[in-house]
Design a protein around this motif. Structure first.
Motif, short mmCIF file in Angstrom:
data_model
loop_
_atom_site.label_atom_id
_atom_site.label_comp_id
_atom_site.label_asym_id
_atom_site.label_seq_id
_atom_site.Cartn_x
_atom_site.Cartn_y
_atom_site.Cartn_z
N ASN A 52 -1.78 29.37 52.28
CA ASN A 52 -0.40 29.24 51.80
C ASN A 52 0.44 30.49 52.06
OD1 ASN A 52 -0.58 26.62 50.83
ND2 ASN A 52 -1.22 27.24 48.78
N GLU A 67 8.99 31.82 52.96
CA GLU A 67 9.90 30.86 52.33
C GLU A 67 10.58 31.46 51.11
OE1 GLU A 67 7.34 27.65 51.42
OE2 GLU A 67 7.00 27.08 53.52
N ARG A 68 9.86 32.33 50.40
CA ARG A 68 10.39 32.87 49.15
C ARG A 68 10.72 34.36 49.25
NH1 ARG A 68 6.26 28.93 45.76
NH2 ARG A 68 7.09 27.07 46.79
N ARG A 82 4.35 30.78 52.18
CA ARG A 82 5.19 30.86 50.99
C ARG A 82 5.86 32.23 50.89
NH1 ARG A 82 4.27 26.35 51.55
NH2 ARG A 82 3.41 24.83 50.05
N ASP A 127 1.37 29.51 46.03
CA ASP A 127 2.13 28.27 45.94
C ASP A 127 3.09 28.25 44.76
OD1 ASP A 127 2.62 25.85 47.26
OD2 ASP A 127 1.41 24.72 45.82
N ASN A 128 3.00 29.28 43.92
CA ASN A 128 3.83 29.32 42.71
C ASN A 128 4.64 30.61 42.61
OD1 ASN A 128 3.15 26.92 40.68
ND2 ASN A 128 1.27 27.46 41.78
N SER A 183 -3.10 26.00 39.76
CA SER A 183 -1.73 25.77 40.22
C SER A 183 -0.91 24.98 39.19
CB SER A 183 -1.75 25.02 41.56
OG SER A 183 -0.46 24.97 42.12
#
Length: 334
Positions: A261, A267-268, A264, A233-234, A205
């Motif tokens: 995760n 969220e994205r 995400r 996460d990225n 990460s």
């Protein structure tokens, strides 16, 4: 003339790791060839992570019963035939199994042209389960655009290394995740990846944040587990996550650990899509044609690691799950 067949059979269903003591090596005399059958002297056996999912006794994939020959793709040469059009000396590929001599119906075979590429390439860069899988995952599912940050796990393995090279050909910036300096050096120095992360010695990460500060546009995952979580996460906005495999989970398919995760994605505004090559039959021919062209031009490279002797197949399978192989892992039989 060969009069016996040496084969690898399943002697017990693995619990956890598929260790060599789960298999037995048997040598048996060959019976007379029956009408409608073809006999092939096997030259190379493909060693694939997906084989582990066939040893449970139940599941989505074809299963190997106790006492049965391990299912595996192979290439070889016909040594006897009762079927017109399948001639002695012809080079073929198919589900030959982990054995030295396969007696099969011709419906399981496909003639190959070993003047175009070495026979074993048809188990690697030109096979449905390896090169064509990589092509489909990139071209039909991920669809990278020029400048996209494309991350691939198990990047020094057979599928991952080809997927990364295709993404690079398509103009993406490619970051490979692999285990150990030997593999990351290979990604950088031989395959021309833009960056590489050694998950055994680096924080995935943290390295992704440094290498892709604006986020990952595409993640081509062959591993699952903590590496999948690290990339989730990225993610960049509107990223695409492609699930090709999850080798970290195959030893315990009854207790698969999913990503923690996954939010995400919401969220994205990102997506996750899984695929299997056999759902994309229309892509086989164009994929094989383009892969063949790249091989001939030297634009595509697939390293091979070869263990000699059919009796070493159990060792080879364990070697793969320890992450030992670079590129395509094969067992040479004859």
């Amino acid at each position: 003339m060969t009069t016996t067949n040496t084969r690898v059979v399943l002697s017990r269903h693995p619990v956890g790791e598929a260790t060599p003591d789960c298999f037995s090596i048997e040598t048996q005399p060959l019976e007379d060839l029956q009408a409608g059958m073809v006999r092939v002297a096997v030259d190379y056996i493909s060693v694939d992570a997906g084989t582990r999912t066939m040893l449970k006794g139940e599941g989505f994939h074809n299963q190997v019963g106790l006492g049965e020959t391990i299912l595996a793709g192979g290439v070889g040469r016909i040594v006897a035939s009762t079927v017109e059009g399948w001639e002695i000396g012809q080079v073929v590929r198919g589900g030959l199994g982990a054995q030295s001599v396969a007696t099969v119906a011709p419906e399981l075979l496909e003639p190959i042209d070993d003047s175009r590429a070495p026979a074993q390439a048809y188990l690697g860069a030109l096979s449905e389960s390896t090169g064509i899988t990589a092509w489909i995952g990139v071209r039909d599912v991920a669809k990278p655009q020029k400048g996209d940050v494309f991350v691939v796990s198990a990047a020094a393995g057979a599928v991952g290394s080809i997927a990364g090279q295709i993404a690079r050909i398509d103009g993406a910036r490619v970051i490979g995740i692999a285990g150990g300096k030997r593999k990351t050096d290979y990604l950088l120095n031989e395959l021309g990846f833009d960056a590489a992360i050694d998950y055994k010695n680096e924080d995935v990460s943290e390295r992704l944040r440094a290498l892709a500060p604006d986020g990952v546009n595409i993640f081509y995952d062959n591993v699952g587990g903590p590496i999948l979580d690290a990339v989730l996460d990225n993610l960049a906005m509107q990223a695409r996550v492609v699930i090709c495999g999850a080798v970290s989970q195959y030893d315990d398919m009854d207790n698969v650990i999913g990503p923690s995760n996954y939010l995400r994605l919401a969220e994205r505004q990102s997506t996750m899509a899984g695929f299997a090559y056999f759902h994309f039959a229309d892509s086989f021919a164009p994929a094989a044609a383009e892969l063949s062209q790249w091989l001939a031009e030297g634009r595509l490279v697939l390293p091979e690691e070869i263990l000699e002797g059919v009796e070493r197949y159990p060792e080879a399978l364990q070697f793969m799950f320890y992450g030992g192989n670079l590129g395509k892992l094969l067992v040479k039989v004859n």
